[in-house]
Design a protein around this motif. Structure first.
Motif, short mmCIF file in Angstrom:
data_model
loop_
_atom_site.label_atom_id
_atom_site.label_comp_id
_atom_site.label_asym_id
_atom_site.label_seq_id
_atom_site.Cartn_x
_atom_site.Cartn_y
_atom_site.Cartn_z
N LEU A 1 68.41 -15.58 29.64
CA LEU A 1 67.91 -16.93 29.89
C LEU A 1 66.56 -16.88 30.61
CD1 LEU A 1 71.16 -18.74 31.11
CD2 LEU A 1 70.26 -18.56 28.78
N PHE A 2 65.69 -17.85 30.27
CA PHE A 2 64.41 -17.97 30.96
C PHE A 2 64.06 -19.45 31.11
CE2 PHE A 2 63.50 -17.69 26.44
CZ PHE A 2 62.49 -18.61 26.21
N THR A 3 63.31 -19.77 32.17
CA THR A 3 62.95 -21.15 32.46
C THR A 3 61.50 -21.42 32.06
OG1 THR A 3 62.42 -20.53 34.74
CG2 THR A 3 64.62 -21.39 34.32
N VAL A 4 61.27 -22.65 31.60
CA VAL A 4 59.97 -23.02 31.04
C VAL A 4 59.34 -24.17 31.83
CG1 VAL A 4 58.96 -24.19 29.03
CG2 VAL A 4 60.40 -22.19 28.70
N ASN A 5 58.01 -24.17 31.87
CA ASN A 5 57.26 -25.27 32.48
C ASN A 5 57.16 -26.40 31.46
OD1 ASN A 5 55.44 -27.04 33.61
ND2 ASN A 5 53.90 -25.48 34.08
N LEU B 1 59.74 -21.84 13.70
CA LEU B 1 59.01 -21.74 14.96
C LEU B 1 59.77 -20.98 16.05
CD1 LEU B 1 57.50 -25.35 15.28
CD2 LEU B 1 56.29 -23.23 14.70
N THR B 2 61.09 -20.81 15.86
CA THR B 2 61.92 -20.16 16.88
C THR B 2 61.41 -18.77 17.24
OG1 THR B 2 63.85 -21.43 16.17
CG2 THR B 2 64.25 -19.48 17.53
N PRO B 3 61.25 -17.84 16.26
CA PRO B 3 60.77 -16.50 16.62
C PRO B 3 59.37 -16.51 17.22
CG PRO B 3 60.79 -16.80 14.24
CD PRO B 3 61.52 -17.96 14.82
N LEU C 1 59.74 -17.56 20.89
CA LEU C 1 60.35 -16.50 21.69
C LEU C 1 59.39 -15.33 21.89
CD1 LEU C 1 63.99 -16.47 20.24
CD2 LEU C 1 63.16 -17.51 22.36
N LEU C 2 58.57 -15.06 20.88
CA LEU C 2 57.61 -13.96 20.98
C LEU C 2 56.54 -14.25 22.03
CD1 LEU C 2 56.67 -11.24 19.79
CD2 LEU C 2 55.28 -12.54 18.16
N PHE C 3 56.12 -15.51 22.09
CA PHE C 3 55.06 -15.89 23.03
C PHE C 3 55.58 -16.70 24.22
CE2 PHE C 3 52.86 -15.24 18.98
CZ PHE C 3 51.80 -14.41 19.37
N ARG C 4 56.85 -16.52 24.55
CA ARG C 4 57.45 -17.30 25.63
C ARG C 4 56.79 -17.05 26.98
NH1 ARG C 4 60.99 -13.09 24.61
NH2 ARG C 4 61.70 -11.87 26.40
N PHE C 5 56.14 -15.91 27.14
CA PHE C 5 55.48 -15.60 28.41
C PHE C 5 54.37 -16.62 28.73
CE2 PHE C 5 53.20 -13.33 25.09
CZ PHE C 5 51.86 -13.57 25.39
N LEU C 6 53.90 -17.34 27.71
CA LEU C 6 52.87 -18.35 27.92
C LEU C 6 53.44 -19.63 28.55
CD1 LEU C 6 50.95 -18.06 24.52
CD2 LEU C 6 50.24 -17.14 26.74
N HIS D 1 65.48 -26.60 37.43
CA HIS D 1 64.83 -26.07 36.23
C HIS D 1 65.24 -26.97 35.07
CE1 HIS D 1 63.45 -22.54 38.30
NE2 HIS D 1 64.68 -22.20 38.66
N PRO D 2 64.34 -27.88 34.65
CA PRO D 2 64.71 -28.86 33.63
C PRO D 2 64.86 -28.29 32.23
CG PRO D 2 62.41 -29.11 34.25
CD PRO D 2 62.99 -28.12 35.19
N LEU D 3 64.20 -27.16 31.97
CA LEU D 3 64.29 -26.56 30.64
C LEU D 3 64.62 -25.08 30.75
CD1 LEU D 3 61.23 -28.18 28.78
CD2 LEU D 3 63.64 -28.77 28.55
N VAL D 4 65.83 -24.75 30.35
CA VAL D 4 66.28 -23.35 30.32
C VAL D 4 66.52 -22.98 28.86
CG1 VAL D 4 68.03 -21.70 31.09
CG2 VAL D 4 67.41 -23.64 32.56
N PHE D 5 65.94 -21.84 28.44
CA PHE D 5 66.06 -21.39 27.05
C PHE D 5 66.72 -20.02 27.00
CE2 PHE D 5 62.75 -24.55 26.93
CZ PHE D 5 62.92 -25.18 25.71
N LYS D 6 67.20 -19.69 25.82
CA LYS D 6 67.87 -18.40 25.63
C LYS D 6 66.98 -17.50 24.77
CE LYS D 6 72.30 -18.25 24.77
NZ LYS D 6 73.61 -18.32 24.07
N GLY D 7 66.66 -16.31 25.29
CA GLY D 7 65.83 -15.37 24.57
C GLY D 7 66.66 -14.39 23.76
#
Length: 228
Positions: A132-136, A156-158, A161-166, A121-127
């Motif tokens: 933690l969640f992984t991104v494409n 842009l942070t919030p 995080l709000l639309f991270r499901f995309l 998982h090259p990109l892991v972010f903190k919600g």
């Protein structure tokens, strides 16, 4: 043996001598070229491991470093094996006046996770709440980040995080291999769908210095990983 045969033998001897002479000249020319080439290679003064770690910490905390200074440090560091990189790592920046300095942190970047050689998982972010969640990576504006400075983008942070499901995915989006870079073979993360290699060198057993080698980016991007 008749005169005709003697004449033919002499001609063959002359041709062989001529070819030998040309070959000798070419060999000397190549040897000379190698000497000139080798003499132009930069030589680095030896530095102890403790001093190297101190230099790394000093540069890491600096407001800015040049790309040349970063590479001078990077080139001195030890290589990393694939087994040594397995696990989850927390990421942070290494400033070199790059447009991507601070870009990942703007979006609450946590780091990277190397499950095994085939699943990364090259990109892991903190919600919110620290989850933690992984991104494409293919869905992130990586190319844009190499052209537009990422300063003052905290607003842009919030939104991210709000639309991270995309952007999220549970699938692996990279793998790791031993590849040669700048004269040394070391652990390298290869993105599945982007022309990017993240090439790692070891500061110590729990700290790595990474260099993002992006085909579309002239200036390399440096970052730091620390083992969880």
């Amino acid at each position: 043996m008749n005169n005709k045969t003697l004449s033919q033998n002499k001609m063959q001897t002359k041709k062989s001598a001529s070819k030998s002479g040309v070959k000798t000249k070419l060999t000397k020319k190549m040897d000379s070229s190698r000497k000139v080439s080798n003499s132009n290679l930069p030589t680095k003064k030896p530095i102890s491991k403790n001093d190297l770690v101190s230099k790394f910490q000093e540069m890491r905390n600096a407001d800015s470093n040049s790309t040349e200074e970063a590479f001078d440090l990077y080139d001195r560091l030890e290589t990393v094996s694939l087994i040594d990189i397995i696990g989850r790592w927390h990421g942070s920046g290494f400033k070199t006046k790059h447009t991507m300095d601070g870009a990942l942190e703007t979006f609450n970047w946590y780091g990277k996770e190397f499950i095994n050689t085939e699943n990364v998982h090259p990109l892991v972010f903190k919600g919110w709440g620290g989850k933690l969640f992984t991104v494409n990576p293919s869905l992130m504006p990586v190319g844009l980040a190499t052209k537009i400075p990422s300063t003052n983008l905290g607003f842009l942070t919030p939104i991210f995080l709000l639309f991270r499901f995309l952007f999220t995915t549970s699938k692996s989006k990279a793998r790791i291999r031993m590849l040669e870079f700048r004269g040394k073979t070391t652990a390298t993360m290869i993105y599945d769908n982007l022309p990017i290699n993240d090439v790692f060198r070891k500061v110590d057993d729990n700290t790595l210095m990474g260099c993002m080698d992006f085909k579309k980016m002239e200036q390399p991007f440096f970052f730091v990983l620390e083992r969880d």
